[in-house]
Design a protein around this motif. Structure first.
Motif, PDB file in Angstrom:
ATOM      1  N   SER A 104     -26.778  18.284 -14.698  1.00 56.66           N
ATOM      2  CA  SER A 104     -26.216  16.936 -14.639  1.00 56.66           C
ATOM      3  C   SER A 104     -26.113  16.311 -16.033  1.00 56.66           C
ATOM      4  O   SER A 104     -25.107  15.680 -16.387  1.00 56.66           O
ATOM      5  CB  SER A 104     -27.100  16.093 -13.711  1.00 56.66           C
ATOM      6  N   ASN A 107     -23.323  17.985 -17.959  1.00 52.58           N
ATOM      7  CA  ASN A 107     -22.033  17.523 -17.449  1.00 52.58           C
ATOM      8  C   ASN A 107     -21.688  16.151 -18.021  1.00 52.58           C
ATOM      9  O   ASN A 107     -20.559  15.896 -18.450  1.00 52.58           O
ATOM     10  CB  ASN A 107     -22.091  17.459 -15.914  1.00 52.58           C
ATOM     11  N   LYS A 108     -22.702  15.280 -18.085  1.00 50.69           N
ATOM     12  CA  LYS A 108     -22.475  13.919 -18.589  1.00 50.69           C
ATOM     13  C   LYS A 108     -22.260  13.907 -20.111  1.00 50.69           C
ATOM     14  O   LYS A 108     -21.356  13.243 -20.621  1.00 50.69           O
ATOM     15  CB  LYS A 108     -23.692  13.064 -18.219  1.00 50.69           C
ATOM     16  N   GLU A 109     -23.089  14.658 -20.835  1.00 58.19           N
ATOM     17  CA  GLU A 109     -23.072  14.573 -22.300  1.00 58.19           C
ATOM     18  C   GLU A 109     -22.002  15.456 -22.948  1.00 58.19           C
ATOM     19  O   GLU A 109     -21.483  15.133 -24.015  1.00 58.19           O
ATOM     20  CB  GLU A 109     -24.451  14.963 -22.868  1.00 58.19           C
ATOM     21  N   LEU A 110     -21.740  16.616 -22.325  1.00 56.62           N
ATOM     22  CA  LEU A 110     -20.824  17.584 -22.957  1.00 56.62           C
ATOM     23  C   LEU A 110     -19.596  17.866 -22.108  1.00 56.62           C
ATOM     24  O   LEU A 110     -18.714  18.625 -22.534  1.00 56.62           O
ATOM     25  CB  LEU A 110     -21.572  18.909 -23.216  1.00 56.62           C
ATOM     26  N   HIS A 111     -19.548  17.274 -20.916  1.00 56.32           N
ATOM     27  CA  HIS A 111     -18.419  17.496 -20.001  1.00 56.32           C
ATOM     28  C   HIS A 111     -18.214  18.981 -19.717  1.00 56.32           C
ATOM     29  O   HIS A 111     -17.081  19.471 -19.681  1.00 56.32           O
ATOM     30  CB  HIS A 111     -17.145  16.859 -20.563  1.00 56.32           C
ATOM     31  N   GLN A 112     -19.323  19.690 -19.559  1.00 53.79           N
ATOM     32  CA  GLN A 112     -19.267  21.108 -19.235  1.00 53.79           C
ATOM     33  C   GLN A 112     -19.981  21.349 -17.907  1.00 53.79           C
ATOM     34  O   GLN A 112     -21.013  20.728 -17.637  1.00 53.79           O
ATOM     35  CB  GLN A 112     -19.958  21.942 -20.331  1.00 53.79           C
ATOM     36  N   ASP A 113     -19.413  22.270 -17.138  1.00 52.82           N
ATOM     37  CA  ASP A 113     -20.013  22.630 -15.854  1.00 52.82           C
ATOM     38  C   ASP A 113     -20.896  23.868 -16.042  1.00 52.82           C
ATOM     39  O   ASP A 113     -20.386  24.953 -16.290  1.00 52.82           O
ATOM     40  CB  ASP A 113     -18.908  22.923 -14.835  1.00 52.82           C
TER      41      ASP A 113
ATOM     42  N   GLN B  77     -30.419  18.622 -25.726  1.00 54.17           N
ATOM     43  CA  GLN B  77     -30.206  17.675 -24.628  1.00 54.17           C
ATOM     44  C   GLN B  77     -31.503  17.043 -24.126  1.00 54.17           C
ATOM     45  O   GLN B  77     -31.483  15.934 -23.594  1.00 54.17           O
ATOM     46  CB  GLN B  77     -29.479  18.367 -23.460  1.00 54.17           C
ATOM     47  N   PRO B 140     -18.951  25.143 -26.681  1.00 54.46           N
ATOM     48  CA  PRO B 140     -18.828  23.856 -25.975  1.00 54.46           C
ATOM     49  C   PRO B 140     -20.172  23.313 -25.504  1.00 54.46           C
ATOM     50  O   PRO B 140     -20.242  22.168 -25.065  1.00 54.46           O
ATOM     51  CB  PRO B 140     -17.935  24.202 -24.774  1.00 54.46           C
TER      52      PRO B 140
END
Lengths: 166, 166
Positions: A104, A107-113, B77, B140
């Motif tokens: 999570s 996803n929020k910080e790097l926009h990676q899944d 992170q 990424p």
């Protein structure tokens, strides 16, 4: 000033006292340590390891991964190490999150899944050591009969406690 | 006496002088070092890193792998590091073999087929540093804008030479 610049500056002082330029490539004590990357753990100091004596492999948690095995195969098959020590520690960051939480955050910080990633957190420190030692013991890429030990470093006291030996 | 026993014995001396039991979990210099596991390189000494200051990730070659990225995602992170330094070194074992050679050795010694493994050897030391820094810079999963430096440690002199900065 970057930390890299500070490292280069500190290295100038280090080389002025450097006298160990003739050490052989294979570790003289024929041992490899797998330890956590934690800043409060310096395995060389805590275990009394001098320059040239031991391979030291470190990652988040001191976990056994494909890359740890890659390093250990090179260590054993090319550089003559014959013993492995796994060293985890108290107050480890790996005790502080779950995969879902880190997925999570990424996803929020790097926009990676990264929901298919296992970041290898654990909830029981002692069990994490047992699991990693057992994983090494059963790996077909580790030399059969290799003595493998697991221990925990206490970041408050510096004390290393034995957990198990294989 | 096993090396593990010698480590436990050396740890007794270490704890008698231990005074750094109150360090916070996040590295105080907000930096992570990726270095080779080589026995002749102690990154903490060579770079002047005190207890609590820096994450240190180590594997065979100091290469960037999925596991290195896993550790760095946790470092950035969850534990607030904001700079990365890659440190390879002269006379590295990774310069001394090819994948085919190691596949053949593992087949002979362990009776395992690892032809699909990349053990990440390299033939050009400087290029290996450039490649690994570039791989981090384009990942990424590394925070955009992270300062990333690459350097080589000379095992004969202890000297760290800058190769590149991103």
């Amino acid at each position: 000033m970057s930390e890299f610049d500070r490292f280069l500056e500190a290295n100038e002082a280090f080389i002025s006292g450097f006298t160990e330029g003739d050490l052989p490539l294979p570790p003289s004590r024929h041992v490899a340590v797998v330890a956590c990357m934690d800043a409060r753990l310096h395995p060389t100091s805590a275990l009394g390891i001098a320059l040239g004596e031991s391979h030291i492999i470190r990652n988040a948690g001191g976990r056994i991964t494909d890359d740890t095995i890659r390093s250990l195969v090179i260590s054993q098959q090319l550089l003559e190490t014959r013993e492995i020590v796994v060293l985890h520690h108290t107050d480890c960051g790996m005790l502080s999150f779950t995969n879902d939480e880190l997925v999570s955050i990424v996803n929020k910080e790097l926009h990676q899944d990264v929901h298919n990633h296992d970041f290898l957190p654990f909830s029981n420190l002692e069990q994490s050591v047992i699991d990693d030692v057992n994983q090494l013991a059963k790996s077909p890429l580790i030399l059969p009969g290799t003595p493998i030990s697991g221990a925990i470093y206490d970041v408050k006291t510096g004390h290393v406690s034995e957990i198990l030996r294989k």
